[in-house]
Design a protein around this motif. Structure first.
Motif: not given
Lengths: 260, 279
Positions: A163, A167, A170-171, B123, B126-127, B129-131, B134-137, B139
């Motif tokens: 990741v 990310q 954030r996670f 998690i 995540l790969p 999902v765009g940056g 993903s920053f705002f969680k 999905f």
């Protein structure tokens, strides 16, 4: 081993005695001066209760300054602390950021306040800027140390997925350190209220302005009103932050239970 | 076999690798943490695509290091390693897209204790999902549905909003498996995932993994402490002792077969382990 310890303790005590003599700190002066407390106490008992309204508004201004300073300071500190953490960045990133933060920390808030009074003039704004500077330097250090202490296992496991760094922050980093970060923010807010209370001494707004002026004119009774308000406010905020800590922070750290 | 691979076969090497069905290949791998003492010595290993491969050894035998070599979290000091026709290198963009397809479950699981079950397993997505999102969680519904489907598959359907610290040891392992499965992986690496569990729970967890492996057509490479458990679930078991692979065995029918040299009989293999105290 034991003898060595005794020697070290003896040297420390000798140090205190020698240094006290050097700066003219004589305990006898304290004993001789004790009756002066009587004068203060006598003055304080003549509390001017009509000043409580003024004191309330001055305290509110102080709390507002501390609140703004804490929120803005933390907002600046958090990204900086992420850049200063050695487990997230390369050396050429964290070294300059750490140097910058260390430089910020060399000034106590009262010196920042003097500086900002010169820049933006007398009043609360200078005080807010001083609190922001102090908060950034102080809280960013606490936060990057917390971030560096984040458990390596989740960092490893999530890092292995490939990741991005944002990310990962954030996670993993933020959720894992959130309760510590929140606890530190509460602490610095608490601390900032006390600091803001004295910034008035240099004309940077807040309740300290009244305290210093009344003391200058030997009106201890009037100053006492303001000091009592500060005392009560700090106690209330202390109590509230303990409650917040128990409710949201202590529980999430290892699921600990607090006896009430 | 070829029909399931939509991408064109570009290189001869790649074509050969598909032909041989090998997904992980190690040739003379040595690894060390301090350049003096090797934790792994001259390891030769070949794992077939879609198989269940187990690595067994005592503590400190270097088996965890073996997994970290496969996902590139560590580099070998000697030898050559190929994972899906690539040399593991975490700073290589091409390998990074392969890392997205390798589910790694470390011994301590690496779950986020203060996050919920669903947040933890997302998690794995995540790969994809765009940056910004993903920053705002944020999905997509598709990802959340898929994650919930996988939670059901591992038997955690009603626990998606629990925090990790509220779960039992077995449940935590299910979450770690789910996170790996959400990656839509080709390979799953699991490090002693059932070592600390009681026998019943350990088998439940192994069944979840075995079922996922069969239905999702994955390659599983798992490190174990317990030889018997490894033989029960794996197609092949590599036995590591003091950094060296001393055996590669498997069960055929009701017999233990030595694939590495063919020199040992079943009785000799069992005798080798009878002296070793297993927990």
């Amino acid at each position: 081993m034991n003898q060595k310890n005794n020697l070290i303790i003896g040297l420390i005590i000798a140090g205190v005695v020698v240094m006290s003599a050097n700066i003219d700190a004589d305990p006898r002066d304290f004993v001789e001066g004790l009756p002066n407390i009587g004068i203060i106490l006598e003055e304080i008992t003549e509390v001017d209760s009509s000043l409580f309204v003024t004191a309330f508004w001055a305290m509110l201004e102080t709390i507002e300054m501390a609140f703004i300073g804490t929120v803005v300071g933390v907002a600046i500190a958090l990204p900086l602390s992420l850049l200063a953490a050695r487990n997230l960045n390369r050396k050429f990133v964290y070294v300059p950021i750490r140097a910058l933060l260390a430089a910020t920390r060399t000034f106590p808030s009262i010196l920042w306040a003097i500086l900002f009074v010169i820049i933006v003039g007398l009043g609360p704004f200078a005080g807010v800027l001083a609190i922001i500077m102090y908060t950034v330097g102080f809280i960013a250090k606490l936060q990057y140390e917390t971030i560096e202490a984040v458990d390596a296992d989740p960092m490893d496991a999530v890092g292995a997925i490939g990741v991005s760094k944002l990310q990962l922050i954030r996670f993993v980093v933020l959720p894992e350190s959130a309760s510590h970060l929140l606890s530190q923010i509460l602490y610095i807010f608490d601390y900032n209220i006390r600091q803001t209370s004295i910034l008035g001494l240099v004309g940077a707004g807040g309740i300290g302005f009244y305290i210093i002026n009344y003391i200058k004119f030997f009106e201890y009774g009037k100053a006492a009103v303001f000091m009592v308000v500060v005392l009560v406010t700090v106690l209330i905020i202390d109590w509230v932050s303990v409650r917040i800590r128990d409710k949201y922070i202590v529980k999430s750290q290892r699921g600990m239970q607090v006896k009430t | 076999m070829f029909a399931t691979k939509p991408s064109k076969v570009k290189t001869l090497g790649k074509a050969f690798a598909i032909f041989t069905k090998t997904i992980v290949q190690m040739n003379g791998i040595s690894a060390s943490y301090d350049s003096k003492n090797y934790v792994l010595k001259d390891i030769r290993m070949s794992v077939d695509r879609g198989s269940n491969y187990a690595i067994v050894g005592q503590s400190g035998s270097g088996k965890s290091t073996l997994l970290r070599l496969i996902n590139g979290m560590m580099n070998p000091s000697k030898g050559k390693i190929m994972v899906d026709y690539q040399t593991p290198n975490t700073s290589d963009k091409k390998f990074k897209s392969l890392m997205h397809k390798i589910g790694y479950i470390p011994q301590n699981l690496g779950l986020i204790k203060n996050s919920t079950v669903l947040e933890n397993i997302l998690i794995g997505a995540l790969p994809r999902v765009g940056g910004f999102n993903s920053f705002f969680k944020r999905f997509s519904d598709l990802e959340i549905d898929n994650a919930k489907k996988i939670l059901k598959q591992v038997g955690l359907q009603d626990k998606e909003n629990r925090k990790i610290y509220m779960l039992s040891g077995g449940e935590k392992r299910r979450v770690a498996i789910a996170r790996a499965l959400v990656q839509k992986p080709e390979i799953i690496l699991a490090d002693e995932i059932v070592s600390e569990l009681d026998h019943v729970t350990a088998r439940e967890i192994m069944d979840v993994l075995a079922e996922a492996q069969a239905t999702m057509n994955l390659t599983a490479i798992m490190v174990h402490h317990d030889l018997q458990l490894a033989l029960e679930y794996a197609d092949r078991v590599a036995v590591i002792k003091e950094g060296e692979k001393i055996l590669e065995i498997g069960v055929e029918g009701d017999k233990i077969v030595d694939f590495q040299s063919g020199n040992y009989t079943q009785r000799e293999i069992l005798e080798m382990f009878s002296g070793e105290p297993e927990e």
